[in-house]
Design a protein around this motif. Structure first.
Motif, PDB file in Angstrom:
ATOM      1  N   ASN A 193     -37.936  -8.762  20.623  1.00 50.02           N
ATOM      2  CA  ASN A 193     -38.226  -9.845  20.367  1.00 50.02           C
ATOM      3  C   ASN A 193     -37.354 -10.489  19.074  1.00 50.02           C
ATOM      4  O   ASN A 193     -36.927  -9.806  18.195  1.00 50.02           O
ATOM      5  CB  ASN A 193     -39.638  -9.569  19.428  1.00 50.02           C
ATOM      6  N   PRO A 194     -36.697 -11.356  19.195  1.00 52.59           N
ATOM      7  CA  PRO A 194     -35.796 -12.228  18.113  1.00 52.59           C
ATOM      8  C   PRO A 194     -36.450 -12.260  16.839  1.00 52.59           C
ATOM      9  O   PRO A 194     -35.709 -12.547  15.752  1.00 52.59           O
ATOM     10  CB  PRO A 194     -35.434 -13.524  18.626  1.00 52.59           C
ATOM     11  N   ALA A 195     -37.977 -12.252  16.680  1.00 50.80           N
ATOM     12  CA  ALA A 195     -38.527 -12.283  15.439  1.00 50.80           C
ATOM     13  C   ALA A 195     -38.258 -11.304  14.408  1.00 50.80           C
ATOM     14  O   ALA A 195     -38.477 -11.123  13.353  1.00 50.80           O
ATOM     15  CB  ALA A 195     -40.138 -12.695  15.817  1.00 50.80           C
ATOM     16  N   LEU A 196     -37.656 -10.268  15.135  1.00 50.76           N
ATOM     17  CA  LEU A 196     -37.296  -9.041  14.250  1.00 50.76           C
ATOM     18  C   LEU A 196     -36.726  -9.499  12.931  1.00 50.76           C
ATOM     19  O   LEU A 196     -36.904  -9.256  12.142  1.00 50.76           O
ATOM     20  CB  LEU A 196     -36.621  -7.881  15.221  1.00 50.76           C
ATOM     21  N   GLY A 197     -35.610 -10.171  13.167  1.00 53.29           N
ATOM     22  CA  GLY A 197     -34.989 -10.872  12.085  1.00 53.29           C
ATOM     23  C   GLY A 197     -35.722 -11.568  11.152  1.00 53.29           C
ATOM     24  O   GLY A 197     -35.494 -11.627   9.962  1.00 53.29           O
ATOM     25  N   PHE A 198     -36.674 -12.595  11.356  1.00 59.00           N
ATOM     26  CA  PHE A 198     -37.690 -13.177  10.679  1.00 59.00           C
ATOM     27  C   PHE A 198     -38.204 -12.103   9.681  1.00 59.00           C
ATOM     28  O   PHE A 198     -38.418 -12.418   8.689  1.00 59.00           O
ATOM     29  CB  PHE A 198     -38.483 -13.962  11.398  1.00 59.00           C
ATOM     30  N   TYR A 199     -38.788 -10.957  10.295  1.00 60.88           N
ATOM     31  CA  TYR A 199     -39.682 -10.152   9.493  1.00 60.88           C
ATOM     32  C   TYR A 199     -38.908  -9.391   8.372  1.00 60.88           C
ATOM     33  O   TYR A 199     -39.265  -9.017   7.415  1.00 60.88           O
ATOM     34  CB  TYR A 199     -40.351  -9.079  10.477  1.00 60.88           C
ATOM     35  N   GLN A 200     -37.367  -9.230   8.858  1.00 63.34           N
ATOM     36  CA  GLN A 200     -36.692  -8.460   8.048  1.00 63.34           C
ATOM     37  C   GLN A 200     -36.450  -9.521   6.886  1.00 63.34           C
ATOM     38  O   GLN A 200     -36.481  -9.109   5.480  1.00 63.34           O
ATOM     39  CB  GLN A 200     -35.466  -8.093   8.570  1.00 63.34           C
ATOM     40  N   HIS A 201     -36.098 -10.701   7.220  1.00 63.04           N
ATOM     41  CA  HIS A 201     -35.986 -12.004   6.068  1.00 63.04           C
ATOM     42  C   HIS A 201     -36.924 -12.032   5.170  1.00 63.04           C
ATOM     43  O   HIS A 201     -36.858 -12.159   3.969  1.00 63.04           O
ATOM     44  CB  HIS A 201     -35.618 -13.303   6.821  1.00 63.04           C
ATOM     45  N   MET A 202     -38.246 -11.834   5.761  1.00 69.10           N
ATOM     46  CA  MET A 202     -39.485 -11.988   4.997  1.00 69.10           C
ATOM     47  C   MET A 202     -39.712 -10.695   4.146  1.00 69.10           C
ATOM     48  O   MET A 202     -40.503 -10.612   3.244  1.00 69.10           O
ATOM     49  CB  MET A 202     -40.907 -12.161   5.815  1.00 69.10           C
ATOM     50  N   LEU A 249     -44.750 -20.112   6.132  1.00 70.84           N
ATOM     51  CA  LEU A 249     -46.064 -20.348   5.657  1.00 70.84           C
ATOM     52  C   LEU A 249     -47.311 -19.470   6.407  1.00 70.84           C
ATOM     53  O   LEU A 249     -48.213 -19.111   5.460  1.00 70.84           O
ATOM     54  CB  LEU A 249     -46.351 -21.930   5.876  1.00 70.84           C
ATOM     55  N   LEU A 250     -47.175 -19.235   7.482  1.00 65.37           N
ATOM     56  CA  LEU A 250     -48.150 -18.401   7.984  1.00 65.37           C
ATOM     57  C   LEU A 250     -48.193 -16.799   7.608  1.00 65.37           C
ATOM     58  O   LEU A 250     -49.133 -16.257   7.305  1.00 65.37           O
ATOM     59  CB  LEU A 250     -48.158 -18.274   9.582  1.00 65.37           C
ATOM     60  N   PHE A 251     -46.886 -16.411   7.338  1.00 66.31           N
ATOM     61  CA  PHE A 251     -46.654 -14.916   6.948  1.00 66.31           C
ATOM     62  C   PHE A 251     -47.163 -14.824   5.425  1.00 66.31           C
ATOM     63  O   PHE A 251     -48.018 -14.057   5.071  1.00 66.31           O
ATOM     64  CB  PHE A 251     -45.127 -14.821   6.997  1.00 66.31           C
ATOM     65  N   GLN A 252     -46.881 -16.056   4.565  1.00 62.08           N
ATOM     66  CA  GLN A 252     -47.269 -16.043   3.241  1.00 62.08           C
ATOM     67  C   GLN A 252     -48.911 -16.110   3.223  1.00 62.08           C
ATOM     68  O   GLN A 252     -49.545 -15.509   2.206  1.00 62.08           O
ATOM     69  CB  GLN A 252     -46.707 -17.174   2.342  1.00 62.08           C
ATOM     70  N   GLN A 253     -49.316 -17.000   4.291  1.00 63.37           N
ATOM     71  CA  GLN A 253     -51.088 -17.068   4.366  1.00 63.37           C
ATOM     72  C   GLN A 253     -51.690 -15.614   4.499  1.00 63.37           C
ATOM     73  O   GLN A 253     -52.733 -15.230   4.028  1.00 63.37           O
ATOM     74  CB  GLN A 253     -51.391 -17.985   5.406  1.00 63.37           C
ATOM     75  N   ALA A 254     -50.978 -14.926   5.354  1.00 65.06           N
ATOM     76  CA  ALA A 254     -51.631 -13.598   5.811  1.00 65.06           C
ATOM     77  C   ALA A 254     -51.537 -12.749   4.197  1.00 65.06           C
ATOM     78  O   ALA A 254     -52.519 -12.007   4.303  1.00 65.06           O
ATOM     79  CB  ALA A 254     -50.897 -13.016   6.770  1.00 65.06           C
ATOM     80  N   ILE A 288     -48.888 -13.568  14.784  1.00 71.44           N
ATOM     81  CA  ILE A 288     -48.571 -14.736  14.110  1.00 71.44           C
ATOM     82  C   ILE A 288     -47.707 -15.406  15.075  1.00 71.44           C
ATOM     83  O   ILE A 288     -46.464 -14.628  15.656  1.00 71.44           O
ATOM     84  CB  ILE A 288     -47.816 -14.269  12.973  1.00 71.44           C
ATOM     85  N   TYR A 289     -47.923 -16.593  15.360  1.00 72.09           N
ATOM     86  CA  TYR A 289     -47.258 -17.392  16.546  1.00 72.09           C
ATOM     87  C   TYR A 289     -47.154 -18.793  16.189  1.00 72.09           C
ATOM     88  O   TYR A 289     -48.184 -19.378  15.532  1.00 72.09           O
ATOM     89  CB  TYR A 289     -48.174 -17.094  17.895  1.00 72.09           C
TER      90      TYR A 289
END
Length: 165
Positions: A129-138, A102-107, A88-89
């Motif tokens: 990776n700073p995206a760790l916080g994004f995944y936790q938020h999701m 939106l991409l996460f929701q599409q997955a 996911i990028y």
């Protein structure tokens, strides 16, 4: 306004182009240039993208803003009730526009289309990776850590994160 559609084999050059914009930018402060180059070939060469889509069960979705590719996500069945969010990028220009969400929701929608019963989605995220916080938020949670040798002396030092869907 973004639109997202399922990718076809004809989209391999576009996925490769988007990957060259997004992946090195994401990892420039985490991985060496040599490891980035190695991983780009390993994951995103046209030949490997073709193999992922035709032999390994990867399903890619591409996000567009107007006619311009803005990001992508891919999912892959891993087991009876387990799917992997492989990639996911979002290219840097479109980051901070909620396209990742939106991409996460599409997955998740893509997985639900394949498997309407309750199941689980997991992903690997580099521990730096700073995206760790994004995944936790999701809504994802850390499940375990993994240090996987990927060849040429390189490792992926990841958290495996999961969510029930």
């Amino acid at each position: 306004m973004f639109t997202i559609r399922k990718a076809t084999l004809e989209d391999i050059p576009l996925i490769n182009k988007l990957a060259w914009e997004a992946f090195p930018a994401t990892y420039k402060n985490i991985l060496t240039p040599e490891q980035i180059d190695y991983m780009m070939d390993w994951m995103y060469s046209p030949e490997n993208l073709h193999k992922q889509m035709t032999e390994e069960g990867h399903i890619y979705y591409i996000a567009f803003e107007e006619c311009e590719g803005a990001g992508y996500v891919s999912i892959q069945p891993e087991g009876k009730d387990l799917f992997h969010l492989q990639k996911i990028y979002v290219i840097p220009y479109y980051q901070k526009h909620h396209l990742g969400k939106l991409l996460f929701q599409q997955a998740i929608r893509g997985i639900k289309d394949l498997h309407p019963e309750p199941c689980r989605m997991e992903l690997n995220v580099n521990r730096e990776n700073p995206a760790l916080g994004f995944y936790q938020h999701m809504g994802m949670e850390k499940v375990r850590e993994e240090d996987a040798h990927i060849g040429n002396g390189f490792y992926m030092n990841d958290y495996i994160m999961g969510i029930s869907i």
